[in-house]
Design a protein around this motif. Structure first.
Motif, PDB file in Angstrom:
ATOM      1  N   PRO A   1      29.072   0.145  14.032  1.00  0.00           N
ATOM      2  CA  PRO A   1      28.988  -0.949  12.835  1.00  0.00           C
ATOM      3  C   PRO A   1      27.409  -0.515  12.008  1.00  0.00           C
ATOM      4  N   ILE A   2      27.737  -0.945  10.975  1.00  0.00           N
ATOM      5  CA  ILE A   2      26.688  -0.809   9.803  1.00  0.00           C
ATOM      6  C   ILE A   2      26.301  -2.311   9.359  1.00  0.00           C
ATOM      7  N   THR A   3      24.766  -2.632   9.358  1.00  0.00           N
ATOM      8  CA  THR A   3      24.452  -3.805   8.961  1.00  0.00           C
ATOM      9  C   THR A   3      23.241  -3.466   7.854  1.00  0.00           C
ATOM     10  N   LYS A   4      22.632  -2.257   7.995  1.00  0.00           N
ATOM     11  CA  LYS A   4      21.641  -2.024   7.005  1.00  0.00           C
ATOM     12  C   LYS A   4      21.499  -0.415   6.629  1.00  0.00           C
ATOM     13  N   ALA A   5      20.903   0.058   5.676  1.00  0.00           N
ATOM     14  CA  ALA A   5      20.990   1.423   5.320  1.00  0.00           C
ATOM     15  C   ALA A   5      20.345   2.255   6.379  1.00  0.00           C
ATOM     16  N   GLU A   6      19.544   1.866   7.162  1.00  0.00           N
ATOM     17  CA  GLU A   6      18.892   2.614   8.254  1.00  0.00           C
ATOM     18  C   GLU A   6      19.856   2.909   9.204  1.00  0.00           C
ATOM     19  N   ASP A   7      20.927   2.039   9.376  1.00  0.00           N
ATOM     20  CA  ASP A   7      22.217   2.511  10.272  1.00  0.00           C
ATOM     21  C   ASP A   7      22.904   3.796   9.957  1.00  0.00           C
ATOM     22  N   ILE A   8      22.956   3.988   8.694  1.00  0.00           N
ATOM     23  CA  ILE A   8      23.405   5.138   8.106  1.00  0.00           C
ATOM     24  C   ILE A   8      22.571   6.253   8.384  1.00  0.00           C
ATOM     25  N   GLU A   9      21.498   6.303   8.359  1.00  0.00           N
ATOM     26  CA  GLU A   9      20.498   7.416   8.933  1.00  0.00           C
ATOM     27  C   GLU A   9      20.782   7.680  10.421  1.00  0.00           C
ATOM     28  N   ASP A  10      21.086   6.713  10.911  1.00  0.00           N
ATOM     29  CA  ASP A  10      21.169   7.063  12.679  1.00  0.00           C
ATOM     30  C   ASP A  10      22.672   7.363  13.006  1.00  0.00           C
ATOM     31  N   TYR A  11      23.539   7.358  12.079  1.00  0.00           N
ATOM     32  CA  TYR A  11      24.992   7.590  12.281  1.00  0.00           C
ATOM     33  C   TYR A  11      25.136   8.984  12.878  1.00  0.00           C
ATOM     34  N   PRO A  12      25.998   9.145  13.863  1.00  0.00           N
ATOM     35  CA  PRO A  12      26.171  10.651  14.310  1.00  0.00           C
ATOM     36  C   PRO A  12      26.932  11.423  13.142  1.00  0.00           C
ATOM     37  N   VAL A  13      26.744  12.745  13.419  1.00  0.00           N
ATOM     38  CA  VAL A  13      27.275  13.542  12.189  1.00  0.00           C
ATOM     39  C   VAL A  13      28.702  13.461  11.870  1.00  0.00           C
ATOM     40  N   MET A  14      29.475  13.609  13.184  1.00  0.00           N
ATOM     41  CA  MET A  14      31.139  13.284  13.042  1.00  0.00           C
ATOM     42  C   MET A  14      31.199  12.204  12.451  1.00  0.00           C
TER      43      MET A  14
ATOM     44  N   ALA B   1      27.224   4.348  -2.554  1.00  0.00           N
ATOM     45  CA  ALA B   1      28.436   3.924  -2.919  1.00  0.00           C
ATOM     46  C   ALA B   1      28.382   2.303  -2.463  1.00  0.00           C
ATOM     47  N   GLY B   2      27.735   1.934  -1.559  1.00  0.00           N
ATOM     48  CA  GLY B   2      27.419   0.512  -1.053  1.00  0.00           C
ATOM     49  C   GLY B   2      27.382   0.127   0.448  1.00  0.00           C
ATOM     50  N   LEU B   3      26.493  -0.348   0.941  1.00  0.00           N
ATOM     51  CA  LEU B   3      26.306  -0.932   2.147  1.00  0.00           C
ATOM     52  C   LEU B   3      27.556  -1.851   2.678  1.00  0.00           C
ATOM     53  N   ASP B   4      28.033  -2.617   1.581  1.00  0.00           N
ATOM     54  CA  ASP B   4      29.421  -3.440   1.761  1.00  0.00           C
ATOM     55  C   ASP B   4      30.597  -2.762   2.006  1.00  0.00           C
ATOM     56  N   ILE B   5      30.782  -1.789   1.336  1.00  0.00           N
ATOM     57  CA  ILE B   5      31.885  -0.826   1.463  1.00  0.00           C
ATOM     58  C   ILE B   5      31.940  -0.212   2.680  1.00  0.00           C
ATOM     59  N   ALA B   6      30.759   0.450   3.137  1.00  0.00           N
ATOM     60  CA  ALA B   6      30.375   1.104   4.246  1.00  0.00           C
ATOM     61  C   ALA B   6      30.860   0.315   5.559  1.00  0.00           C
ATOM     62  N   LYS B   7      30.022  -0.845   5.470  1.00  0.00           N
ATOM     63  CA  LYS B   7      30.357  -1.835   6.678  1.00  0.00           C
ATOM     64  C   LYS B   7      31.839  -2.264   6.759  1.00  0.00           C
ATOM     65  N   GLU B   8      32.441  -2.416   5.818  1.00  0.00           N
ATOM     66  CA  GLU B   8      33.876  -2.889   5.857  1.00  0.00           C
ATOM     67  C   GLU B   8      34.877  -1.514   6.276  1.00  0.00           C
ATOM     68  N   ALA B   9      34.610  -0.612   5.799  1.00  0.00           N
ATOM     69  CA  ALA B   9      35.128   0.826   6.330  1.00  0.00           C
ATOM     70  C   ALA B   9      35.008   0.819   7.763  1.00  0.00           C
TER      71      ALA B   9
END
Length: 195
Positions: free
Chosen positions: A87-100, A71-79
């Protein structure tokens, strides 16, 4: 759930303990079936249904992570900023995001509707209970069926979204022949608008 019992849904949608969950498993996208997910889950169902449910739920969360990146890191970052998520700055941040938080982020960027979000959260609570199964709590057939139905219907059966880019529109406008958007990007449009 006691050993030896398998999850089942009859053709009428009733839950029984004698047939299989092939009806649900057949709705999983080929991308996930190619990863032998179905075979592993089917093998576990008869010996350890709790583990089968946990694997299926984990696959759904992994799929949501991939869909967020698509969907896009820019959209995820803003949301994440607007809804006070990590916070999200790079794709790896999403991999480390908690499940909830992945579930919340998927809802906030529109990958899940509000009812789907609530059902996935409920499935997450059930999964946590299954993870800590002991003599006081043992998974019931209804727990496993809930996780299977929710994860497959709302996540694993749905294709990733494809966002329309400005260059796509430019190519369509500048084309000599008529062009039509791919059917998957037209979900939610009235039938006349899909043409």
């Amino acid at each position: 759930m006691s050993k030896g019992k398998s999850l089942t849904l009859t053709a009428e949608g009733d839950i029984t303990e004698t047939s299989k969950v092939d009806v649900l498993l057949n709705h999983i996208r080929p991308e996930w079936r190619a990863k032998n997910l179905i075979q592993r889950v089917e093998k576990l169902l008869n010996v350890d249904p709790s583990s089968a449910c946990q694997r299926l739920f984990n696959a759904a969360i992994h799929d949501l992570r991939q869909k967020i990146v698509i969907a896009g890191l820019d959209i995820a970052k803003e949301a994440s900023k607007q809804h006070k998520l990590p916070p999200i700055t790079k794709a790896e941040d999403i991999e480390d995001y908690p499940v909830m938080r992945i579930i919340d982020l998927a809802y906030r960027i529109g990958l899940l509707s509000r009812p789907e979000w609530r059902r996935i959260l409920r499935a997450y609570d059930i999964r946590k209970d299954l993870e800590h199964e002991d003599d006081e709590y043992e998974a019931g057939l209804e727990d496993c069926v809930y996780i299977f139905k929710t994860c497959i219907e709302f996540v694993l059966s749905k294709d990733p979204i494809e966002l329309l880019k400005l260059t796509d529109i430019k190519n369509i406008v500048e084309s000599d022949s008529p062009k039509y958007p791919h059917r998957r990007c037209c979900r939610g449009l009235p039938p006349r608008a899909r043409a």
